[in-house]
Scaffold this active site. Sequence first.
Site, PDB file in Angstrom:
ATOM      1  N   HIS A 278      40.834  46.608  38.589  1.00 22.84           N
ATOM      2  CA  HIS A 278      40.167  45.364  38.221  1.00 22.84           C
ATOM      3  C   HIS A 278      39.258  44.830  39.306  1.00 22.84           C
ATOM      4  O   HIS A 278      38.730  43.737  39.204  1.00 22.84           O
ATOM      5  CB  HIS A 278      41.246  44.315  37.896  1.00 22.84           C
ATOM      6  CG  HIS A 278      41.162  43.865  36.480  1.00 22.84           C
ATOM      7  ND1 HIS A 278      41.405  42.596  36.102  1.00 22.84           N
ATOM      8  CD2 HIS A 278      40.797  44.548  35.384  1.00 22.84           C
ATOM      9  CE1 HIS A 278      41.213  42.491  34.811  1.00 22.84           C
ATOM     10  NE2 HIS A 278      40.844  43.645  34.349  1.00 22.84           N
ATOM     11  N   CYS A 279      39.064  45.646  40.345  1.00 17.47           N
ATOM     12  CA  CYS A 279      38.328  45.105  41.501  1.00 17.47           C
ATOM     13  C   CYS A 279      37.071  45.916  41.816  1.00 17.47           C
ATOM     14  O   CYS A 279      35.962  45.448  41.594  1.00 17.47           O
ATOM     15  CB  CYS A 279      39.244  45.071  42.709  1.00 17.47           C
ATOM     16  SG  CYS A 279      40.816  44.290  42.362  1.00 17.47           S
ATOM     17  N   ILE A 280      37.243  47.129  42.244  1.00 23.53           N
ATOM     18  CA  ILE A 280      36.109  47.899  42.774  1.00 23.53           C
ATOM     19  C   ILE A 280      34.997  48.125  41.736  1.00 23.53           C
ATOM     20  O   ILE A 280      33.818  47.994  42.042  1.00 23.53           O
ATOM     21  CB  ILE A 280      36.594  49.228  43.389  1.00 23.53           C
ATOM     22  CG1 ILE A 280      37.726  48.988  44.398  1.00 23.53           C
ATOM     23  CG2 ILE A 280      35.459  50.000  44.025  1.00 23.53           C
ATOM     24  CD1 ILE A 280      37.335  48.165  45.615  1.00 23.53           C
ATOM     25  N   ASP A 283      33.934  43.774  40.847  1.00 24.85           N
ATOM     26  CA  ASP A 283      33.502  42.746  41.806  1.00 24.85           C
ATOM     27  C   ASP A 283      32.056  42.889  42.253  1.00 24.85           C
ATOM     28  O   ASP A 283      31.320  41.898  42.318  1.00 24.85           O
ATOM     29  CB  ASP A 283      34.443  42.736  43.027  1.00 24.85           C
ATOM     30  CG  ASP A 283      35.870  42.365  42.628  1.00 24.85           C
ATOM     31  OD1 ASP A 283      36.805  42.619  43.414  1.00 24.85           O
ATOM     32  OD2 ASP A 283      36.060  41.850  41.498  1.00 24.85           O
TER      33      ASP A 283
END
Length: 449
Positions: A278-280, A283
């Site tokens: 859910h980040c790389i 974001d």
Amino acid sequence: MTVPKKKDPIEQTRARINSGDAKIGIIGLGYVGLPLALAFSDKFRVIGYDADAKKSKMLKQGKSYIDDISDKAVKEGLGNGFRIAEDYSKLRDCDVIIICVPTPLDKRGYPDLSYIAHSSDIVEKIVRKGMLVVLESTSYPGTTDEYLGRAIRRAGLTPGKDVALAFSPERVDPGNKKYGIRNTPKVVGGVDARSTEIASELYSAIVEAGVVRVRDCSTAEAVKIVENIFRGVNIALINELALIFERMGIDTWEVIKAASTKPFAFMAHYPGPGVGGHCIPLDPMYLSYKAKQYGMVPRFIELSHEVNEFMKHHTVNLTMAALKKAGLDKEKATVAVMGVAYKKDISDTRESPAAEIIEELSKRVQRVLVHDPKAESITTPVGTFKSVAMKKIMAEADCLVFVTNHSQYERLKPKDLLGKHVKAIVDTRNLFDSEAVEKVGLVYKGIGK
Ligand code: SAJ
């Protein structure tokens, strides 16, 4: 007779933080908010609120739904001072409110700040003079002021003067056994120096690795987004190099291993089937979106996203090439996708590259099976695929495509891959020695090899 100066409400909160009497409210009890709530519950009374009633119910039963948190840890937290509120109004008498909600992308690939907006509406309803409000969710610089600053003002209060406001990025690394909340430095930036100080004093109570103060919320937001962009861009770089070296017959993994011996100025990243979580993958798009509002098209960020996305298709292309080399008719082939979690030794399949790989394979081969020692199933655009037993895989699959480098797969020897029909192996994570696999009579295709 001097009338004692009525202590500024924010200073009263500060005193309660430093005495341990403060009550802390956490909005969002996911893989960021829950470990934080449990860490704080050792020192403070903590009230957690999550919009998902199922989560609240499980926690009240002392059950965890997060890989890295045991039921025992939840029970201990409940034993300490951790309480779960089903109604956010219970947060009204907290001294501190910390927001740890998701920041995904919407269908168009734009930032979806609806969870932060919803949390800001809650803050507007419960905020009172003297509170400290902190945002931990990763987003583009300016979000804390834009959403929480505005909510505090809508409540008729002034950020900094009446309510301390800060941003402190979460740095939770799912599956990381070495680093956690206590031993990872915590960055803090407030709307003013006092907000930075009070938030720093709060986190200093649980973060042994220390607090890093920066000048304001936007700087703290930029710190986090740079950390994840740095990772995404470097993974994309090594993915592109892997595509080049495959054509030149150079083993990218051997190159990385040797380059890693340089004691300075090189940080190893590894090629793979794409970037999940859910980040790389998400974001960087937050900053990309904001940069365009400032008239800048961030080519690095966008290109790295494209390259990492391409690796999913490259994995499918390698599979088609492996089937061909093994003399298998792809329309009659059963391909097993080994590993659907987005990274090693976790069960989280969010944004996992496996989903699109399964979708594309489903359109090109007869049947796709899935195996994962951690994740029970994966939802893809072509349906949900349940993980089946290794026995079934080895009895029915013609080709094994290793997408996640789970420890269980790392322990496999080439002879363990000799299933009833297995003729080909696609290795996206350098799990096997190509020659050793070919020696047992299997076709081998590997990313970066
Ligand atoms: N990956 C590669 N090659 C690499 C490293 C990772 O292909 O060399 C892939 C992984 O397989 C996975 C994806 O990238 O699919 C992301 O994995 P990750 O371990 O890099 O990241 P997350 O999403 O689990 O956690 C990241 C971490 N950020 C950084 O390492 C900069 C974590 O520290 C953050 O707290 C987290 O994002 C977050 O919440 O932002």
